[in-house]
Design an enzyme around this catalytic site. Structure first.
Site, PDB file in Angstrom:
ATOM      1  N   SER A   1      -3.771  37.800  39.875  1.00  0.00           N
ATOM      2  CA  SER A   1      -4.366  36.978  38.825  1.00  0.00           C
ATOM      3  C   SER A   1      -4.632  37.818  37.571  1.00  0.00           C
ATOM      4  O   SER A   1      -3.708  38.396  37.011  1.00  0.00           O
ATOM      5  CB  SER A   1      -5.642  36.315  39.350  1.00  0.00           C
ATOM      6  OG  SER A   1      -6.039  35.242  38.544  1.00  0.00           O
TER       7      SER A   1
ATOM      8  N   ASP B   1      -2.599  30.440  41.676  1.00  0.00           N
ATOM      9  CA  ASP B   1      -3.369  31.680  41.641  1.00  0.00           C
ATOM     10  C   ASP B   1      -3.267  32.487  42.942  1.00  0.00           C
ATOM     11  O   ASP B   1      -3.608  32.000  44.014  1.00  0.00           O
ATOM     12  CB  ASP B   1      -4.829  31.296  41.371  1.00  0.00           C
ATOM     13  CG  ASP B   1      -5.774  32.470  41.328  1.00  0.00           C
ATOM     14  OD1 ASP B   1      -5.308  33.610  41.222  1.00  0.00           O
ATOM     15  OD2 ASP B   1      -6.993  32.234  41.407  1.00  0.00           O
TER      16      ASP B   1
END
Length: 286
Positions: free
Chosen positions: A39, A159
């Site tokens: 991320s 994510d």
């Protein structure tokens, strides 16, 4: 530093702490042969590998109040709150140029985790082995609920922090006996369980395994932290983390707070650098 990795946690805006750490590393000319970032950690990793000190800080602070970067009305249009085309196209190609030549010339091995929306499991993309690493970073950074799925290599992705929030196990599996880990939460922090299952079912009704992964994320995160604590006690990892509780939660546009977080990361890296260097030297001499 053979068989030594650098593991970068995500955390959205908290990634500015990591940006500070990596900028100090760059000042010292410290580059690890293996880097895995998830991320926000993946976004920081590419600036680190391209040797662009200050780039991550500039992007996240200079544009945080720019509607092209972050816009809540995008949700009403069925888009992610962050304009990923602006972040991953306009910024690197026009506004804060990404040094593709330096990145491509670098020898560091880079791995970027994302979450497969069909299986709920982590998928790992490696530089030079995937069709588009920049899209992999985009996927790894696409937050659930406020971000859009990214289609890449026949998979729908979100994510990477959902399925593998601190990818230390992957780093070890890839052959790194020792690892430096940059966390964006203070020591003794544990993720609480929030009632997200209802929200996940609303957003992702067609993705049963993704719902399970989102609902179970706190368990994965906390279990990983316990494992890191064991490795730290054995001297297998060196952890850099904020000294005090991080007050930044969710989306923050307060530039002073963001600058403070970046500075804390930079200063923590500086204060621990000698100790870490000794730890690295001992490993290399074994």
């Amino acid at each position: 530093m053979k068989n030594m990795g650098l593991v970068l946690e995500g955390g959205g805006m908290r990634g500015l702490y990591t940006a500070g750490v990596l900028d100090y590393f760059m000042e010292k000319g410290l580059y690890f042969p293996y880097v895995i970032g998830v991320s926000a950690g993946a976004c920081n990793a590419i600036s680190y590998i391209s040797r662009q000190k200050g780039r991550s800080r500039k992007i996240n602070i200079d544009f945080v109040n720019d509607h092209r970067y972050l816009n809540y009305t995008n949700l009403l249009k069925g888009k992610g709150i962050f304009d990923m085309d602006f972040i991953f196209d306009q910024i690197p190609n026009n506004l804060i140029p990404f040094n593709y030549n330096a990145f491509n010339a670098a020898t560091e091995r880079l791995v970027v985790p994302a979450t497969d929306c069909q299986s709920g499991m982590p998928v790992y993309f490696e530089r030079d082995k995937c069709e588009d690493l920049y899209s992999a970073v985009k996927a790894s950074s696409s937050l659930p609920f406020v971000g859009e799925m990214v289609f890449m290599e026949e998979k729908l992705l979100l994510d990477g922090g959902i399925a593998d929030p601190i990818p230390i196990l992957k780093a070890i599996q890839d052959g790194n006996q020792m690892n430096v880990i940059v966390l964006t939460r203070e020591n003794n922090y544990r993720k609480e369980h929030f009632m997200v299952e209802f929200i996940a079912k609303y957003f992702y009704s067609d993705y049963t395994e993704l719902i399970h992964a989102i609902t179970n994320r706190h368990n994965i995160y906390n279990t990983t932290l316990e494992y890191i604590a064991e490795l730290e006690e054995k001297g297998k990892v060196f952890v850099i983390r904020p000294k005090d509780p991080v007050k930044i939660k969710g989306i923050v546009r307060d530039i002073n707070k963001l600058n403070e977080l970046y500075t804390n990361g930079y200063n923590d890296a500086a204060s621990s650098f000698e100790k870490m260097s000794l730890w690295i030297r001992r490993f290399n001499e074994e």
